[in-house]
Design a protein around this motif. Structure first.
Motif, PDB file in Angstrom:
ATOM      1  N   ILE A   1      78.889  48.976  34.861  1.00 40.88           N
ATOM      2  CA  ILE A   1      79.297  47.742  35.518  1.00 40.88           C
ATOM      3  C   ILE A   1      80.690  47.812  36.120  1.00 40.88           C
ATOM      4  CG2 ILE A   1      80.208  46.704  33.394  1.00 40.88           C
ATOM      5  CD1 ILE A   1      78.352  44.876  36.255  1.00 40.88           C
ATOM      6  N   GLY A   2      81.581  48.639  35.600  1.00 36.40           N
ATOM      7  CA  GLY A   2      82.946  48.697  36.142  1.00 36.40           C
ATOM      8  C   GLY A   2      83.925  48.057  35.189  1.00 36.40           C
ATOM      9  N   LYS A   3      84.637  47.060  35.655  1.00 36.63           N
ATOM     10  CA  LYS A   3      85.689  46.440  34.861  1.00 36.63           C
ATOM     11  C   LYS A   3      85.108  45.537  33.779  1.00 36.63           C
ATOM     12  CE  LYS A   3      89.003  46.312  38.699  1.00 36.63           C
ATOM     13  NZ  LYS A   3      89.840  45.429  39.527  1.00 36.63           N
ATOM     14  N   SER A   4      85.891  45.338  32.709  1.00 39.42           N
ATOM     15  CA  SER A   4      85.504  44.393  31.659  1.00 39.42           C
ATOM     16  C   SER A   4      86.556  43.311  31.558  1.00 39.42           C
ATOM     17  CB  SER A   4      85.360  45.116  30.319  1.00 39.42           C
ATOM     18  OG  SER A   4      86.580  45.709  29.939  1.00 39.42           O
ATOM     19  N   LEU A   5      86.166  42.189  30.968  1.00 38.15           N
ATOM     20  CA  LEU A   5      87.043  41.029  30.895  1.00 38.15           C
ATOM     21  C   LEU A   5      88.181  41.219  29.908  1.00 38.15           C
ATOM     22  CD1 LEU A   5      84.392  38.199  30.733  1.00 38.15           C
ATOM     23  CD2 LEU A   5      85.913  38.671  32.636  1.00 38.15           C
ATOM     24  N   THR A   6      89.371  40.754  30.270  1.00 38.03           N
ATOM     25  CA  THR A   6      90.451  40.565  29.311  1.00 38.03           C
ATOM     26  C   THR A   6      90.781  39.085  29.370  1.00 38.03           C
ATOM     27  OG1 THR A   6      92.010  41.276  31.010  1.00 38.03           O
ATOM     28  CG2 THR A   6      91.306  42.922  29.432  1.00 38.03           C
ATOM     29  N   VAL A   7      92.047  38.719  29.440  1.00 38.42           N
ATOM     30  CA  VAL A   7      92.380  37.309  29.545  1.00 38.42           C
ATOM     31  C   VAL A   7      92.013  36.809  30.932  1.00 38.42           C
ATOM     32  CG1 VAL A   7      94.280  35.669  29.618  1.00 38.42           C
ATOM     33  CG2 VAL A   7      94.204  37.392  27.840  1.00 38.42           C
ATOM     34  N   GLY A   8      91.379  35.644  31.001  1.00 41.39           N
ATOM     35  CA  GLY A   8      91.192  35.009  32.293  1.00 41.39           C
ATOM     36  C   GLY A   8      89.763  34.916  32.743  1.00 41.39           C
ATOM     37  N   LYS A   9      89.551  34.108  33.782  1.00 36.60           N
ATOM     38  CA  LYS A   9      88.202  33.812  34.247  1.00 36.60           C
ATOM     39  C   LYS A   9      87.996  34.170  35.713  1.00 36.60           C
ATOM     40  CE  LYS A   9      85.453  31.460  32.325  1.00 36.60           C
ATOM     41  NZ  LYS A   9      84.228  31.788  31.609  1.00 36.60           N
ATOM     42  N   ASP A  10      88.971  34.737  36.370  1.00 34.04           N
ATOM     43  CA  ASP A  10      88.813  35.061  37.779  1.00 34.04           C
ATOM     44  C   ASP A  10      89.503  36.384  38.072  1.00 34.04           C
ATOM     45  OD1 ASP A  10      91.626  34.544  38.300  1.00 34.04           O
ATOM     46  OD2 ASP A  10      91.109  32.419  38.189  1.00 34.04           O
ATOM     47  N   SER A  11      89.366  36.852  39.320  1.00 35.06           N
ATOM     48  CA  SER A  11      89.872  38.177  39.674  1.00 35.06           C
ATOM     49  C   SER A  11      91.377  38.284  39.540  1.00 35.06           C
ATOM     50  CB  SER A  11      89.458  38.523  41.110  1.00 35.06           C
ATOM     51  OG  SER A  11      90.008  37.587  42.024  1.00 35.06           O
ATOM     52  N   ARG A  12      92.104  37.191  39.705  1.00 33.60           N
ATOM     53  CA  ARG A  12      93.555  37.249  39.606  1.00 33.60           C
ATOM     54  C   ARG A  12      94.028  37.422  38.171  1.00 33.60           C
ATOM     55  NH1 ARG A  12      95.577  31.952  42.430  1.00 33.60           N
ATOM     56  NH2 ARG A  12      93.878  31.179  41.122  1.00 33.60           N
ATOM     57  N   SER A  13      93.184  37.072  37.217  1.00 31.57           N
ATOM     58  CA  SER A  13      93.595  37.108  35.819  1.00 31.57           C
ATOM     59  C   SER A  13      93.105  38.350  35.088  1.00 31.57           C
ATOM     60  CB  SER A  13      93.085  35.869  35.088  1.00 31.57           C
ATOM     61  OG  SER A  13      91.681  35.844  35.080  1.00 31.57           O
ATOM     62  N   GLN A  14      92.636  39.336  35.815  1.00 27.91           N
ATOM     63  CA  GLN A  14      92.177  40.569  35.207  1.00 27.91           C
ATOM     64  C   GLN A  14      93.208  41.675  35.427  1.00 27.91           C
ATOM     65  OE1 GLN A  14      88.415  41.253  37.017  1.00 27.91           O
ATOM     66  NE2 GLN A  14      87.619  39.276  36.384  1.00 27.91           N
ATOM     67  N   ALA A  15      93.557  42.342  34.351  1.00 30.89           N
ATOM     68  CA  ALA A  15      94.519  43.426  34.466  1.00 30.89           C
ATOM     69  C   ALA A  15      93.961  44.535  35.346  1.00 30.89           C
ATOM     70  CB  ALA A  15      94.867  43.960  33.082  1.00 30.89           C
ATOM     71  N   GLN A  16      94.852  45.296  35.934  1.00 31.66           N
ATOM     72  CA  GLN A  16      94.438  46.367  36.838  1.00 31.66           C
ATOM     73  C   GLN A  16      93.910  47.544  36.021  1.00 31.66           C
ATOM     74  OE1 GLN A  16      97.928  47.199  39.080  1.00 31.66           O
ATOM     75  NE2 GLN A  16      97.815  45.329  40.289  1.00 31.66           N
ATOM     76  N   ARG A  17      92.669  47.896  36.296  1.00 32.55           N
ATOM     77  CA  ARG A  17      92.011  48.933  35.522  1.00 32.55           C
ATOM     78  C   ARG A  17      91.348  49.907  36.466  1.00 32.55           C
ATOM     79  NH1 ARG A  17      88.232  47.467  30.365  1.00 32.55           N
ATOM     80  NH2 ARG A  17      88.359  49.474  29.325  1.00 32.55           N
ATOM     81  N   THR A  18      91.591  51.189  36.263  1.00 33.47           N
ATOM     82  CA  THR A  18      91.014  52.205  37.147  1.00 33.47           C
ATOM     83  C   THR A  18      90.098  53.120  36.349  1.00 33.47           C
ATOM     84  OG1 THR A  18      93.001  53.556  36.818  1.00 33.47           O
ATOM     85  CG2 THR A  18      92.944  52.154  38.769  1.00 33.47           C
ATOM     86  N   SER A  19      89.264  52.532  35.535  1.00 29.93           N
ATOM     87  CA  SER A  19      88.352  53.292  34.689  1.00 29.93           C
ATOM     88  C   SER A  19      86.926  52.841  34.952  1.00 29.93           C
ATOM     89  CB  SER A  19      88.712  53.073  33.208  1.00 29.93           C
ATOM     90  OG  SER A  19      88.652  51.698  32.898  1.00 29.93           O
ATOM     91  N   THR A  20      85.987  53.432  34.220  1.00 32.12           N
ATOM     92  CA  THR A  20      84.570  53.123  34.381  1.00 32.12           C
ATOM     93  C   THR A  20      84.016  52.631  33.041  1.00 32.12           C
ATOM     94  OG1 THR A  20      84.413  54.919  35.996  1.00 32.12           O
ATOM     95  CG2 THR A  20      82.351  54.021  35.146  1.00 32.12           C
ATOM     96  N   THR A  21      83.254  51.533  33.071  1.00 33.31           N
ATOM     97  CA  THR A  21      82.751  50.915  31.852  1.00 33.31           C
ATOM     98  C   THR A  21      81.234  50.822  31.871  1.00 33.31           C
ATOM     99  OG1 THR A  21      84.764  49.590  31.613  1.00 33.31           O
ATOM    100  CG2 THR A  21      82.809  48.827  30.424  1.00 33.31           C
ATOM    101  N   TRP A  22      80.624  51.124  30.720  1.00 33.09           N
ATOM    102  CA  TRP A  22      79.192  50.942  30.509  1.00 33.09           C
ATOM    103  C   TRP A  22      78.978  49.901  29.423  1.00 33.09           C
ATOM    104  CZ3 TRP A  22      81.409  55.544  31.683  1.00 33.09           C
ATOM    105  CH2 TRP A  22      80.804  56.346  32.663  1.00 33.09           C
ATOM    106  N   PHE A  23      78.040  48.987  29.657  1.00 31.02           N
ATOM    107  CA  PHE A  23      77.618  48.029  28.637  1.00 31.02           C
ATOM    108  C   PHE A  23      76.340  48.555  27.995  1.00 31.02           C
ATOM    109  CE2 PHE A  23      80.652  45.601  30.849  1.00 31.02           C
ATOM    110  CZ  PHE A  23      81.007  44.512  30.081  1.00 31.02           C
ATOM    111  N   HIS A  24      76.333  48.653  26.669  1.00 28.13           N
ATOM    112  CA  HIS A  24      75.235  49.290  25.945  1.00 28.13           C
ATOM    113  C   HIS A  24      74.378  48.278  25.201  1.00 28.13           C
ATOM    114  CE1 HIS A  24      76.474  53.646  26.120  1.00 28.13           C
ATOM    115  NE2 HIS A  24      77.611  53.059  26.493  1.00 28.13           N
ATOM    116  N   TYR A  25      73.144  48.674  24.959  1.00 33.45           N
ATOM    117  CA  TYR A  25      72.281  47.922  24.063  1.00 33.45           C
ATOM    118  C   TYR A  25      72.756  48.120  22.626  1.00 33.45           C
ATOM    119  CZ  TYR A  25      68.947  47.176  27.848  1.00 33.45           C
ATOM    120  OH  TYR A  25      68.350  46.781  29.013  1.00 33.45           O
ATOM    121  N   TYR A  26      72.700  47.057  21.844  1.00 34.67           N
ATOM    122  CA  TYR A  26      73.119  47.154  20.450  1.00 34.67           C
ATOM    123  C   TYR A  26      72.336  48.222  19.708  1.00 34.67           C
ATOM    124  CZ  TYR A  26      75.527  42.691  21.244  1.00 34.67           C
ATOM    125  OH  TYR A  26      76.355  41.706  21.723  1.00 34.67           O
TER     126      TYR A  26
END
Length: 428
Positions: free
Chosen positions: A234-259
């Motif tokens: 999916i790309g970025k994951s949430l930190t503090v905030g609800k919109d694009s301006r409130s997300q820290a700058q992240r240049t990594s790749t993220t996968w969401f997994h099944y439990y």
């Protein structure tokens, strides 16, 4: 609480001590206005919701600047014990268990371990579990676009539904307690647990993520079982905030997994924190940082609006990162806490394969789980000359039952059988 005395200066307050009387007023660290100086995109946080107030100054449309902590808040910081073994790890002291109970609401932490308060926890019986899922909401602010048919097919239907489950169960009492703790900071608490995952488990998580990426961009066919457990890139994951301006700058790749795809992580994380169910955990993730990639200063706590949303799961109360690869001291990639180094330098946690880093974005043992502004942290850029990429697995624990949103049909209860098998095969 056990019998040891805990200094008032360490802010050990259980919600039982927070009655609104003159004798139980909040200490300065909870109501002062610490200012944080790091480049991040966090939204403003308010004193009534956390360990102080953060009012970031806007530099550009995409970044904020956090000034230093105020002296009154710096005084609340408690370094690690002088006799802590931060080389090889050791069992936790009774005082640390007391802190975990009083501040963070974890009375059964590492149950059965030396000096721990509880020896056993309940057995989760999935035959009594009913779980409701609603998909498609979490990523609206990540995607910053209107939903269309392609997104609906990606995240699934938004209609809630109940799922029938089998009668299997898992018993975390079968797993041994953890014994290799490194206490890197006392207040706020920062712990490292060595040998949390085996080298083989670390390699499997990396392989599972890479194969998912490769198969999504090629014509390679997976088996039906592999497809059912394939994580969502999916790309970025949430930190503090609800919109694009409130997300820290992240240049990594993220996968969401099944439990159910990561039973080792779900069992060990829940056993560590002394949880009788996994239904408060957000989706397990793996994250890859290539060379020169980083995650700028940020807080894992949710914004006050998000944390108090009646439809949500409350505040994030624990962050668990497991390092899946090794990086040397001069190769970057450290997790850094800006204000916890005891001087001008940050506290740096070097990635060590199989080790877990545990800290607490908020105080789950205190009424309304106030966020802790002192846990500002970042992912240091991986060096150009690093031998390995940085890989981590990560989990966030919420105050209340969490409704998973990705991948499609990702349900806590679906992990019960895999977790039961893992507990049986790794019984102490």
């Amino acid at each position: 609480m056990k019998g040891s005395q805990l200094p008032v200066s360490t802010l050990l307050l259980s919600h039982a001590t927070l009655a609104p009387t003159a004798a139980t007023r909040l200490p300065a660290a909870f109501i002062a206005a610490p200012n944080l100086h790091a480049t991040t995109t966090s939204t403003s946080l308010h004193a009534k919701s956390g360990f102080g107030k953060s009012t970031p100054k806007r530099k550009t449309q995409e970044t904020f600047t956090y000034p230093p902590l105020e002296p009154s808040v710096i005084q609340t910081l408690v370094p690690p014990p002088a006799d802590a073994d931060n080389t090889h790890g050791d069992v936790l002291s009774e005082e640390i268990y007391d802190r975990l109970e009083a501040i963070y609401g974890l009375p059964q932490f590492n149950f059965g371990g030396e000096n721990s308060i509880f020896n056993t926890i309940g057995v989760t019986d999935s035959s009594e579990v009913k779980e409701e899922i609603k998909t498609g909401d979490l990523f609206d602010d990540l995607i910053k676009a209107e939903r269309d048919d392609s997104l609906d097919s990606l995240f699934g239907s938004t209609a809630p539904r109940n799922e029938a489950v089998s009668s299997s169960s898992y018993d975390l009492n079968m797993l041994p307690p953890f014994t290799k703790f490194r206490v890197l900071h006392t207040d706020p608490m920062v712990l490292v647990i060595d040998d949390f995952l085996s080298p083989e488990e670390c390699e499997r998580y990396i392989k599972l993520s890479c194969e998912s990426e490769n198969n999504s961009s090629s014509k390679n066919k997976q088996s039906s079982k592999e497809q059912s457990l394939s994580p969502l890139l999916i790309g970025k994951s949430l930190t503090v905030g609800k919109d694009s301006r409130s997300q820290a700058q992240r240049t990594s790749t993220t996968w969401f997994h099944y439990y159910q795809g990561l039973p080792e992580l779900m069992c060990r994380a829940s056993r560590l924190l002394g949880l009788e169910s996994i239904d408060r955990w957000e989706e397990p993730q793996t994250v890859r940082y290539r060379r020169n990639e980083k995650f700028t200063w940020h807080l894992d706590a949710l914004s006050p609006d998000a944390a108090t949303d009646p439809a949500g799961a409350g505040q994030r109360v624990a962050t668990l990162l497991v390092y899946l690869s090794d990086l040397k001291d001069d190769e970057g990639g450290a997790t850094m806490f800006r204000d916890l180094g005891g001087g001008d330098d940050p506290l740096k946690v070097r990635p060590k394969r199989g080790s877990a880093l545990l800290f607490f974005p908020s105080a789950g043992g205190i009424a309304n789980a106030p966020f802790d502004i002192r846990t500002l942290h970042c992912g240091e850029a991986v060096s150009e000359n690093a031998e390995n990429e940085k890989w981590i697995a990560q989990l966030w624990l919420c105050q209340k039952k969490y409704t998973p949103t990705a991948p499609t049909n990702n349900l806590h209860m679906n992990a019960v059988e895999a977790m039961a098998n893992y507990c049986k095969s790794n019984a102490k």
